[in-house]
Scaffold this motif. Structure first.
Motif, PDB file in Angstrom:
ATOM      1  N   TYR A  13       0.839  -1.199   0.000  1.00 52.44           N
ATOM      2  CA  TYR A  13       0.000   0.000   0.000  1.00 52.44           C
ATOM      3  C   TYR A  13       0.879   1.256   0.000  1.00 52.44           C
ATOM      4  O   TYR A  13       0.584   2.231  -0.686  1.00 52.44           O
ATOM      5  CB  TYR A  13      -0.914   0.028   1.230  1.00 52.44           C
ATOM      6  CG  TYR A  13      -1.838  -1.159   1.351  1.00 52.44           C
ATOM      7  CD1 TYR A  13      -2.768  -1.443   0.351  1.00 52.44           C
ATOM      8  CD2 TYR A  13      -1.797  -1.992   2.465  1.00 52.44           C
ATOM      9  CE1 TYR A  13      -3.629  -2.512   0.454  1.00 52.44           C
ATOM     10  CE2 TYR A  13      -2.652  -3.077   2.580  1.00 52.44           C
ATOM     11  CZ  TYR A  13      -3.565  -3.338   1.574  1.00 52.44           C
ATOM     12  OH  TYR A  13      -4.418  -4.410   1.691  1.00 52.44           O
ATOM     13  N   ILE A  20      -0.815   3.434   5.644  1.00 53.98           N
ATOM     14  CA  ILE A  20      -1.950   2.936   6.422  1.00 53.98           C
ATOM     15  C   ILE A  20      -1.870   3.349   7.886  1.00 53.98           C
ATOM     16  O   ILE A  20      -2.809   3.100   8.650  1.00 53.98           O
ATOM     17  CB  ILE A  20      -2.086   1.407   6.314  1.00 53.98           C
ATOM     18  CG1 ILE A  20      -0.803   0.724   6.793  1.00 53.98           C
ATOM     19  CG2 ILE A  20      -2.421   1.007   4.881  1.00 53.98           C
ATOM     20  CD1 ILE A  20      -0.902  -0.801   6.791  1.00 53.98           C
ATOM     21  N   VAL A  36      -7.782  -3.314   6.293  1.00 54.11           N
ATOM     22  CA  VAL A  36      -6.394  -3.752   6.099  1.00 54.11           C
ATOM     23  C   VAL A  36      -6.047  -4.779   7.170  1.00 54.11           C
ATOM     24  O   VAL A  36      -6.298  -4.548   8.350  1.00 54.11           O
ATOM     25  CB  VAL A  36      -5.427  -2.550   6.204  1.00 54.11           C
ATOM     26  CG1 VAL A  36      -3.986  -3.020   6.122  1.00 54.11           C
ATOM     27  CG2 VAL A  36      -5.710  -1.547   5.093  1.00 54.11           C
ATOM     28  N   SER A  40      -0.338  -6.066   8.228  1.00 54.20           N
ATOM     29  CA  SER A  40       0.158  -5.066   7.284  1.00 54.20           C
ATOM     30  C   SER A  40       0.731  -3.844   8.005  1.00 54.20           C
ATOM     31  O   SER A  40       1.610  -3.159   7.479  1.00 54.20           O
ATOM     32  CB  SER A  40      -0.971  -4.614   6.347  1.00 54.20           C
ATOM     33  OG  SER A  40      -1.387  -5.681   5.526  1.00 54.20           O
ATOM     34  N   THR A  70      -4.608  -1.514  -3.806  1.00 49.76           N
ATOM     35  CA  THR A  70      -4.658  -0.308  -2.972  1.00 49.76           C
ATOM     36  C   THR A  70      -5.938   0.476  -3.236  1.00 49.76           C
ATOM     37  O   THR A  70      -6.585   0.960  -2.305  1.00 49.76           O
ATOM     38  CB  THR A  70      -3.432   0.589  -3.231  1.00 49.76           C
ATOM     39  OG1 THR A  70      -2.246  -0.136  -2.913  1.00 49.76           O
ATOM     40  CG2 THR A  70      -3.486   1.849  -2.389  1.00 49.76           C
ATOM     41  N   VAL A  73      -8.920  -0.873  -1.370  1.00 49.87           N
ATOM     42  CA  VAL A  73      -8.973  -0.432   0.027  1.00 49.87           C
ATOM     43  C   VAL A  73      -9.465   1.011   0.099  1.00 49.87           C
ATOM     44  O   VAL A  73     -10.311   1.363   0.936  1.00 49.87           O
ATOM     45  CB  VAL A  73      -7.584  -0.557   0.690  1.00 49.87           C
ATOM     46  CG1 VAL A  73      -7.579   0.125   2.063  1.00 49.87           C
ATOM     47  CG2 VAL A  73      -7.202  -2.017   0.835  1.00 49.87           C
TER      48      VAL A  73
END
Length: 245
Positions: A13, A20, A36, A40, A70, A73
């Motif tokens: 990401y 994140i 997520v 991660s 990505t 998300v």
């Protein structure tokens, strides 16, 4: 050895522009965690590795599929935030409607009605004085009428602006609830703060990746993502969370 963008320890990401951890220690931190996987958050976010990924050709980046993952998300994050914005706007509408009812029955409304009566009387008196040839008296009464009109305008403006009533305002970018009575410094703090800037970046990045992915599709680039068919199952099986990037 030197880390590369394909290493499992590297946060994919982050390679695509999404940190994140951008909402750490804010109310929005949980929003990211919903989409997520927990592992991660411990992965490597390295600017040199990110630069190496960004230097790849469009075709190479399309084949890796990191940008597509990505964006998935980001889509979920923006959708959740937009729902929060709508809830905030609905709350603000209800508060404003209640305030308008309160104001319509307030002392200000009584004052305005009284001023309307006095203005009508003053208008009739000025006309009568003029008809009787009392020019000075008519002019004096017209001056009094103008004073009444100015006062009525002030009361109307106060009622329309409702600046004396504390109401909820919703930030359309972050969904944060603010108040109509917040001073300029408080508003500036919000617009320069972590939540507003974070959501602004998320929305901008989502739009940028959408354009980029469309360009890949138009160029005929193959995503080449080996998990393409498994991703939907992964999302369903993990309660809607994103991929282990």
């Amino acid at each position: 050895r030197e880390r590369t963008y394909t290493d499992d320890i590297v946060c994919k990401y982050y390679l695509c522009g999404l940190d994140i951890t951008c909402f750490k220690n804010t109310r929005s931190d949980g929003d990211v965690a919903r989409w997520v996987p927990a592992q991660s958050f411990t992965k490597l976010r390295d600017d040199d590795v990110k630069a190496a990924f960004q230097a790849l050709s469009d075709e190479a980046k399309a084949k890796l599929g990191y940008e597509r993952d990505t964006k998935a998300v980001l889509d979920n994050l923006v959708r959740d935030c937009d729902r929060r914005v709508e809830r905030g706007l609905a709350r603000a509408r209800v508060e404003r409607e209640r305030a308008q009812v309160m104001i319509s029955t307030s002392a200000d409304n009584d004052v305005l009605e009284l001023l309307k009566v006095k203005m009508k009387e003053s208008t009739e008196k000025a006309e009568k004085l003029g008809e009787d040839g009392d020019v000075d008296g008519a002019e004096k009464e017209l001056e009094h009428l103008e004073t009444l009109k100015q006062r009525a305008d002030e009361v109307k403006l106060k009622m329309e602006n409702m600046q004396h009533v504390k109401l909820t305002e919703t930030c359309r970018v972050s969904g944060t609830l603010m108040s109509t009575t917040d001073n300029d410094q408080r508003r500036q703090d919000h617009f320069t703060g972590k939540q507003y800037q974070g959501w602004l970046h998320i929305r901008t990045l989502r739009d940028d990746l959408e354009k980029r992915l469309k360009m890949y599709e138009e160029a005929g680039y193959d995503s080449g993502h080996p998990r393409a068919n498994d991703d939907a199952r992964d999302r369903r099986g993990s309660g809607g969370r994103g991929y282990d990037r």
